[in-house]
Design a protein around this motif. Structure first.
Motif, mmCIF file in Angstrom:
data_model
loop_
_atom_site.group_PDB
_atom_site.id
_atom_site.type_symbol
_atom_site.label_atom_id
_atom_site.label_comp_id
_atom_site.label_asym_id
_atom_site.label_seq_id
_atom_site.Cartn_x
_atom_site.Cartn_y
_atom_site.Cartn_z
ATOM 1 N N GLN B 61 38.412 37.875 54.440
ATOM 2 C CA GLN B 61 37.843 37.892 53.088
ATOM 3 C C GLN B 61 36.771 36.823 52.928
ATOM 4 N N ARG B 64 33.666 37.733 54.920
ATOM 5 C CA ARG B 64 32.877 38.792 54.277
ATOM 6 C C ARG B 64 31.934 38.242 53.211
ATOM 7 N N ARG B 65 32.270 37.088 52.644
ATOM 8 C CA ARG B 65 31.360 36.495 51.647
ATOM 9 C C ARG B 65 30.076 36.023 52.289
ATOM 10 N N LEU B 77 29.327 48.111 39.266
ATOM 11 C CA LEU B 77 30.392 48.334 38.290
ATOM 12 C C LEU B 77 29.766 48.899 37.018
ATOM 13 N N PHE B 88 29.875 39.015 39.809
ATOM 14 C CA PHE B 88 31.132 39.519 40.374
ATOM 15 C C PHE B 88 31.575 38.818 41.668
ATOM 16 N N ARG B 91 32.692 35.289 40.943
ATOM 17 C CA ARG B 91 34.001 35.200 40.285
ATOM 18 C C ARG B 91 35.104 35.465 41.296
ATOM 19 N N LEU B 92 34.864 36.421 42.217
ATOM 20 C CA LEU B 92 35.856 36.697 43.268
ATOM 21 C C LEU B 92 36.116 35.432 44.079
ATOM 22 N N ALA B 93 35.038 34.683 44.317
ATOM 23 C CA ALA B 93 35.165 33.468 45.129
ATOM 24 C C ALA B 93 35.576 32.279 44.274
ATOM 25 N N ARG B 94 35.896 32.530 43.007
ATOM 26 C CA ARG B 94 36.387 31.507 42.065
ATOM 27 C C ARG B 94 35.425 30.343 41.888
ATOM 28 N N ARG B 136 23.334 40.965 43.699
ATOM 29 C CA ARG B 136 24.786 40.809 43.824
ATOM 30 C C ARG B 136 25.159 40.460 45.264
#
Ligand SMILES: Nc1ncnc2c1ncn2[C@@H]1O[C@H](COP(=O)(O)OP(=O)(O)O)[C@@H](O)[C@H]1O
Ligand SMILES: [Mg+2]
Lengths: 218, 361
Positions: B61, B64-65, B77, B88, B91-94, B136
């Motif tokens: 994970q 993949r960033r 989205l 997005f 935010r996924l990566a906090r 993105r």
């Protein structure tokens, strides 16, 4: 139609709104995770689990195929265990919830399945975990369908709640049956039915407004 | 069923690499092997010195960033605004909210969509959607960008704009780019090197200029034939038409291909003078592919066979490739020496370099 009936009607209206409101809330809260897992466990999805999917699907199908009136009586011991009694409005909420949760699970499943696999894949490519995909992709993207599903469930519960008179749940349906069917008081029957129609109309309108609000985006 | 077989691919850090082939060739599958959206049953995948195939879920994970990806159908989205779409991956990566906001604004500005920040994807054109998708994909500052048919749903003008943006991503940000496409024109515009795929295999690979000027595989020639400015369109028909008139003169029809410095040297006049010959140009292009100048000419070289042979030798000596077109309706098969690519000999491996990008432009 005597004036003495009005307080009864008022109380029954309140009972119906209470039963339908609370059980819709619980049914959604239970049904949504079931719907999510039905999707996640299915073939080629994020957590493909053949056996788990089948088990969940069978439970959902069984509950959905039992006529509500039978479910109502069959789960009386369970109801007693949960609320301490099998009689009354609160007791009625248990079978209403149990009956409607699998229904909402299927509706939610359908809505969640509509989310494009490419969008899910894009999120995976960005390093999203399964739960991040559920929270940040599946649920928001399926929101209009999920809300429409809540409306359908609530309307269905208005119908189910009429049968809860069997266990003393009260409500408008029960009143209509007791006065209209058993005592031939057509007036009471008409008024209660009219109120039911209005409730259903209002719920549908509210649901449609919400769906429209969120669907504007897609 | 085998989707990919014996594929060895090495992408250099800082380059734009093209994967071309007809639909069903396995291009997307190969691209998806890079970030392991597709896990190969055999072989290994290395990205930026890291063996992807050995990472656990969490490591994958975060790996993949470092790899952005864009798609033919954008996959934004629908329920989120342009700004939220770009936010997005952050935010996924906090990332912290303040950081997210400033990074999103920066990206909006970079792709030229600042005034559309609060629109939803449904309110945007295809080109704008792809810009959002690119922003993105770049949000987490990846070292690699994977593009799967990113321009295939767009009109020619929008395609040009998006390809220019991809070039900027490569040149300004030093991002290594892998481009999947079925259009040779896309490869010609942006790629440094290319691999041609068919039925899950790479049939030809090398620098774009070489592949474009000296295609070896039949499939490459067919793909080139669909491209307006390519090989096959140094058309046999023109040669034929003009050739009839020239038949009264003794001589041969030649096709010359040259690249690099040869373009700037007075090769033709030099050779003509030296051999005492004459020539007439029937058709030709002199242009640049990714900073490499090249020329392609279709010409009549006057004289008897000995004189022509002498001229051909002199031209070849000066770095031209010369084909003699006897029958103008069919172009001869090229089999010139070509720089070999450095694909590893390992069975089934994908290696994408990254990091040392810098300013490639
Ligand atoms: N995991 C897989 N296993 C076996 N076959 C696959 C797999 N993924 C894709 N394929 C097949 O491989 C072929 C190549 O697909 P794809 O990579 O999408 O081609 P392209 O992108 O070049 O059009 C298709 O026929 C597809 O059905
Ligand atoms: Mg493809």
């Amino acid at each position: 139609m005597s004036n003495l009936v009005w307080p009864d009607i008022l109380q029954a209206t309140w009972q119906t709104l209470y039963m339908v409101g609370v059980s819709t809330l619980f049914a959604t809260a239970l049904g949504l995770p079931m719907g999510v897992f039905l999707v996640l466990f299915s073939t080629r999805h994020l957590m493909q689990r053949r056996v788990a999917y089948q088990a969940l699907a069978v439970i959902v199908n069984i509950i959905r195929s039992v006529p509500f009136i039978i479910l109502l009586i069959a789960i009386i011991p369970f109801t007693e265990w949960i609320v301490g009694t099998s009689i009354g409005v609160n007791a009625a909420i248990v079978p209403l919830t149990v009956g409607a949760a699998p229904f909402y699970a299927r509706v939610a499943e359908t809505a969640l399945r509509e989310v494009e696999s490419g969008v899910i894949e894009a999120a995976q490519a960005m390093g999203a975990s399964v739960w991040q995909i559920v929270w940040r992709v599946l649920l928001p993207e399926a929101r209009p369908g999920l809300i429409a599903g809540v409306t359908i469930t609530a309307v269905t519960l208005v119908g189910y709640s009429a049968m809860s008179g069997v266990i003393g749940g009260g409500g408008l349906g029960d009143l209509a049956v007791r006065y209209g069917y058993e005592r031939f008081e057509t007036g009471v029957m008409l008024v209660t039915t009219a109120i039911l129609v209005i409730i259903v109309q209002c719920m549908q309108m509210l649901g449609d407004v919400l769906v429209k609000h969120y669907a504007r985006r897609s | 069923m085998v989707a990919l077989d014996h594929v060895n691919l090495r992408v250099q850090a800082g380059e734009i690499f093209g994967l071309i082939g007809y639909s069903g060739a396995g291009k997307s599958t190969l691209l998806r092997c890079v970030n392991l959206l597709e896990r190969p049953t055999q072989g290994e995948v290395w990205v930026d010195g890291q063996e992807m195939t050995r990472l656990n879920k969490r490591q994958l994970q975060s790996a993949r960033r470092q790899i952005g990806m864009i798609f033919q159908h954008f996959h934004l989205l629908a329920s989120a605004t342009v700004a939220d779409n770009i936010a997005f991956p952050l935010r996924l990566a906090r990332h912290r909210n303040a950081d997210v906001t400033s990074r999103v604004n920066e990206l909006l500005d970079w792709v030229g969509l600042s005034e559309h920040a609060h629109k939803y994807p449904a309110q945007l054109s295809g080109g704008q959607k792809q810009r959002v998708a690119i922003a993105r994909a770049l949000a987490t500052r990846p070292k690699i960008l994977l593009c799967d048919e990113a321009t295939s749903a767009l009109d020619p003008e929008t395609t040009r704009q998006i390809l220019d943006l991809i070039l900027r991503v490569n040149r300004e940000l030093g991002v290594t780019v892998v481009v999947v496409t079925h259009e040779m024109s896309v490869v010609r515009r942006v790629c440094d090197r290319v691999a041609v795929m068919e039925a899950g295999r790479i049939v030809e690979s090398g620098s774009v200029v070489d592949t474009f000027l000296f295609p070896r595989h039949e499939l490459t020639r067919r793909l080139l034939a669909m491209d307006d400015e390519s090989e096959a369109n140094l058309s046999a028909e023109v040669a034929h038409r003009q050739g009839n008139r020239l038949d009264e003169w003794p001589g041969r029809k030649l096709r010359l291909v040259f690249r690099g410095d040869a373009v700037y040297r007075p090769i033709l006049s030099e050779v003509a003078q030296m051999t005492g010959g004459h020539y007439s140009i029937l058709q030709g292009t002199v242009d640049v592919i990714k900073d490499v100048p090249y020329g392609r000419l279709l010409m009549q070289w006057f004289g008897d066979d000995t004189a022509v042979a002498q001229a051909i030798a002199a031209l070849e000596e000066r770095g031209c490739r010369v084909d003699v077109l006897d029958d103008t309706s069919s172009l001869p098969v090229a089999d010139s020496p070509r720089p070999l690519d450095d694909a590893s000999r390992q069975q089934g491996s994908v290696n994408v370099g990254a990091g040392a990008g810098g300013d490639a432009g």
